[in-house]
Design an enzyme around this catalytic site. Structure first.
Site, PDB file in Angstrom:
ATOM      1  N   ASP A 293       0.829  -1.222   0.228  1.00 53.33           N
ATOM      2  CA  ASP A 293       0.086  -0.040  -0.056  1.00 53.33           C
ATOM      3  C   ASP A 293       0.811   1.326  -0.091  1.00 53.33           C
ATOM      4  O   ASP A 293       2.142   1.221   0.271  1.00 53.33           O
ATOM      5  CB  ASP A 293      -0.813  -0.148   1.157  1.00 53.33           C
TER       6      ASP A 293
ATOM      7  N   ASP B  56     -10.877   2.205  -2.989  1.00 49.08           N
ATOM      8  CA  ASP B  56     -11.222   1.918  -1.731  1.00 49.08           C
ATOM      9  C   ASP B  56     -13.015   1.937  -1.621  1.00 49.08           C
ATOM     10  O   ASP B  56     -13.581   1.497  -0.705  1.00 49.08           O
ATOM     11  CB  ASP B  56     -10.984   2.898  -0.729  1.00 49.08           C
TER      12      ASP B  56
HETATM   13  C1  GLA Z   1      -5.791   1.785   2.249  1.00 52.19           C
HETATM   14  C2  GLA Z   1      -6.059   0.729   1.477  1.00 52.19           C
HETATM   15  C3  GLA Z   1      -7.188  -0.146   2.163  1.00 52.19           C
HETATM   16  C4  GLA Z   1      -6.867  -0.449   3.584  1.00 52.19           C
HETATM   17  C5  GLA Z   1      -6.291   0.448   4.375  1.00 52.19           C
HETATM   18  C6  GLA Z   1      -5.802   0.154   5.498  1.00 52.19           C
HETATM   19  O1  GLA Z   1      -6.581   2.809   2.326  1.00 52.19           O
HETATM   20  O2  GLA Z   1      -6.653   1.133   0.200  1.00 52.19           O
HETATM   21  O3  GLA Z   1      -7.816  -1.084   1.377  1.00 52.19           O
HETATM   22  O4  GLA Z   1      -5.659  -1.575   3.262  1.00 52.19           O
HETATM   23  O5  GLA Z   1      -5.215   1.481   3.560  1.00 52.19           O
HETATM   24  O6  GLA Z   1      -4.946   1.231   6.280  1.00 52.19           O
END
Ligand code: GLA
Length: 745
Positions: free
Chosen positions: A491, A556
């Site tokens: 990420d 997301d």
């Molecule tokens: C980001 C990702 C999510 C999740 C969060 C965790 O927003 O896109 O899918 O993994 O971080 O903090």
């Protein structure tokens, strides 16, 4: 038409031919390299009289227009006043000037002229993966034309590379600079390539959006002047993706007509500039964004840029997408040792967020395995001090308050259940509240004495420092060494601000290089490792990252109906087989919308299926529906991953998104429909299907293995699939359906 690179020494004309296109350029008497023509071409048509197509009208132009030659790679200086593909400063030309003049007259004039050319089959662009994993068509040697140019005065070399992928009508272009002078040279701008479109008026389609609404398709007309798509960042960006489609106005539809397309194989500070010249051709520069850019080349140093991948289709958007999808599948995506198909994944994020316990993870794993999940991924919240997003980033060791015996008991359980284990990491970041930051507060991007802006309470590690890149690599390596982790969700959750680095303005591409190199080293050492690219959703999706990951987190936003817009745009450029989508709670956490399970599945099944629901809260009946849908998905998965996508209806235009994926031999196909807007009484049209065998009979089944119909390919391709009013799933005003069509004779 032969697919090859040819050079006619008399006309000084180069012609690059792909299966259905040609690209021509020529050397002028003074050594300048100018573009001639780039267009689709039917292989059945006999050799084109390229001399007649020459758009460079000769030297008797008035001087103003003479400054608008179609240079293959226009350099700043020379006689051009337009956007340049590269700009160099030779600041230490003091040998030529008096000392006081040298400081104020750095020579910002570069005039590359043709020196020689060669054709090779082993040339690779900058930032090509070094992980040693093969791609599907590893054995296919692709021809690359290399044009070597040299400045008229300095021993400064510019090489232009043209690599052909004939079967997908794609050319990759990149540039290499070599400073053979005795002076340090600074590049103040640098594109990977510049391409020209034939004279005409064009419309540009690309994606736009933001966090949670990435990849929304937007079409605009290209008017005289500059249209700039760019991202000043350390990720690819949520708001615009470095990929585009351009069609001559009025000559093309989604399924027909010439469509130029392009995408950058790079994940950081990029720009694509569409320059409409006064004489009307469109010139497209794709490369590094240069608002804050410098590339220093010491004497003897070289720099090779990443690739600008482009092509032209004669069959509309769908044809362009088809070529890009197959290019990525054949030549970009690494082949996984775990098999050709992406596993059905479970992700714990929306189920528990930071409320993680080993017991809850074990419970979720058992339920996930029972419904058919193949890969269990523990998301954020597993590492030291990470009980919220205020602390912990940077300390990549297991939090013993959550996992007293480390991760192994959970991993063993996951493996016993027949699944693989995956883990979330965000290696480029640090929370000020972390051991790492307490020890190394100077390891983050910042300008000394100035404030350090935190976003999501985090700062960005300075990948301009080799010791930082080494440290991050060591931390991740230790995890992989200790645990049987075969999947990282990698990420990256913030925008870059205050980009102060020991690498100066080179930080932008050095950061990207650092990320790529860590991924490559890990993948090389751990061949069973797969990676999912995530950046707060779909912020890091491009052909550069796809060369080192198996799949991407698309957004997301897990609301199934919002997702359909995102999927339509995503699929313009990237294959559905890498597009991770999750089925999450009935009551969506982001939008608050309540959607029936079938609709959530119908949407998520269009790519890499993931489950993000808290399975612990579901009834046995609901779990059974999950199980049935997952079984159906596993059956249709090869078609989703390998089929040709036809977008039969776009949600933006039709209120419904209708996709059809069909295998090349027409033996199997999936039809997926999601209706987002419709009024009571509105009948959803039956969309004529494509790519089937007209004389064959197809059996049509749904997720419950129910046979709905048997129909001929001819009927399906003319009248469409009947039953959009009847077999469609309808609940709470929402309609969707996914069916499998299998040839039975
Ligand atoms: C980001 C990702 C999510 C999740 C969060 C965790 O927003 O896109 O899918 O993994 O971080 O903090």
């Amino acid at each position: 038409m032969t697919e090859a690179i040819t050079f006619d020494p008399q006309q000084k004309l180069f012609v690059l031919r792909t299966h259905r296109s040609f690209y021509a350029m020529r050397i002028l008497p003074d050594g300048q390299l100018v573009h001639v023509k780039y267009a689709p071409a039917d292989p059945a048509v006999q050799p084109l009289r390229l001399s007649l197509l020459d758009e460079y009208p000769g030297s008797d132009w008035a001087s103003w227009e003479n400054q608008t030659r179609l240079w293959e790679f226009p350099a700043f200086g020379d006689i051009s006043y337009h956007d340049a593909a590269l700009k160099a400063a030779f600041p230490a030309a003091s040998g030529l000037l008096a000392a006081q003049d040298a400081a104020i007259y750095p020579i910002r004039d570069l005039r590359p002229r043709y020196r020689r050319h060669e054709i090779r089959t082993d040339a690779i662009p900058g930032h090509s993966p070094a992980h040693g994993r093969s791609v599907r068509k590893q054995a296919t040697a692709r021809q690359t034309l290399i044009m070597e140019m040299q400045d008229i005065g300095f021993d400064f070399i510019v090489r232009l590379f043209y690599r052909l992928t004939p079967e997908w009508d794609i050319i990759e272009r990149w540039a290499e600079l070599e400073n053979r002078t005795t002076m340090p040279v600074t590049m103040e701008s640098l594109a990977f390539a510049t391409i020209h479109l034939p004279l005409g008026e064009y419309d540009l389609t690309r994606t736009a959006g933001a966090w949670a609404r990435e990849f929304i398709p937007v079409t605009q007309s290209l008017q005289q002047g500059l249209t700039v798509l760019k991202q000043q960042g350390l990720n690819t960006g949520h708001s615009i993706n470095p990929a585009f489609l351009v069609q001559p106005r009025g000559q093309a539809t989604p399924e027909s007509g010439p469509t130029y397309f392009g995408a950058l194989a790079y994940s950081g500070n990029w720009s694509i500039r569409f320059e409409s010249l006064p004489t009307d051709p469109i010139r497209i520069h794709g490369g590094y964004e240069t608002d804050d850019f410098a590339l220093h080349l010491a004497p003897g140093e070289r720099h090779t840029t990443p690739a600008f991948v482009f092509g032209v289709a004669d069959d509309g958007f769908d044809g362009a997408s088809h070529r890009l999808h197959n290019f990525a599948r054949d030549y970009v995506l690494p082949v996984s040792v775990h098999g050709a198909s992406r596993p059905v994944l479970y992700n714990s994020w929306e189920a528990v967020y930071f409320d993680m316990t080993v017991e809850s993870q074990v419970r979720l794993a058992r339920l996930a395995a029972a419904i058919g999940v193949e890969l269990f991924c523990v998301d954020d919240g597993w590492f030291k001090g990470r009980r919220s997003d205020h602390a912990g980033l940077g300390d990549w060791v297991v939090d013993r308050t959550i996992f007293p015996d480390g991760l192994n008991p959970l991993i063993e359980e996951v493996k016993k259940l027949g699944m693989r284990f995956g883990l979330w990491v965000e290696p480029e970041m640090v929370n000020p509240n972390s051991d790492l930051y307490r020890v190394h507060p100077d390891w983050v991007l910042h300008f000394p004495t100035r404030p350090r802006t935190e976003l999501r309470q985090q700062l960005i590690l300075d990948f301009g420092r080799p010791e930082v890149v080494r440290h991050v690599h060591t931390m991740l390596d230790a995890l992989l060494e200790q645990y049987d982790i075969t999947f990282f969700k990698w990420d990256m959750n913030r925008h870059a601000t205050e980009p102060g680095s020991v690498a100066g303005q080179e930080i932008w591409f050095r950061h990207v290089a650092g990320v790529y190199s860590i991924m490559d080293q890990l993948r090389q050492k751990y061949p069973r490792l797969e990676i999912q690219s995530c950046s707060g959703g779909g912020g890091r999706v491009d052909l550069g990252i796809l060369a080192r990951v198996e799949q991407v987190w698309t957004s997301d936003n897990t609301d199934a109906l919002d997702r359909v817009y995102i999927q339509d745009g995503f699929s313009l450029f990237y294959p559905p087989g890498v597009m991770e989508s999750w089925v999450t709670h009935e009551h969506n956490h982001q939008t608050g919308r309540v959607l029936p399970l079938e609709v959530r599945f119908d949407t998520a099944m269009r790519g890499v299926l993931g489950i993000g629901t808290n399975l612990d809260r579901l009834s046995a009946e609901e779990l059974d529906t999950y199980r049935r849908n997952i079984a159906f998905y596993r059956k249709i998965r090869p078609i989703i991953e390998q089929g040709r996508l036809h977008r039969l209806a776009w949600v933006q235009d039709h209120g419904a998104s209708a996709w059809q994926m069909v295998l090349p031999d027409g033996s199997q196909s999936v039809y997926s429909l999601v209706v987002v807007h419709s009024l009571l009484g509105h009948q959803v049209p039956c969309h004529p299907l494509r790519g089937l065998v007209p004389e064959a009979t197809y059996r049509i089944t749904d997720a419950s293995e129910r046979e709905l119909l048997r129909l001929s390919g001819a009927q399906l391709m003319t009248l469409g699939l009947p039953g959009n009013h009847q077999h469609i799933y309808v609940k709470a005003g929402i309609r969707s359906r996914t069916v499998l069509l299998s040839r039975i004779d």
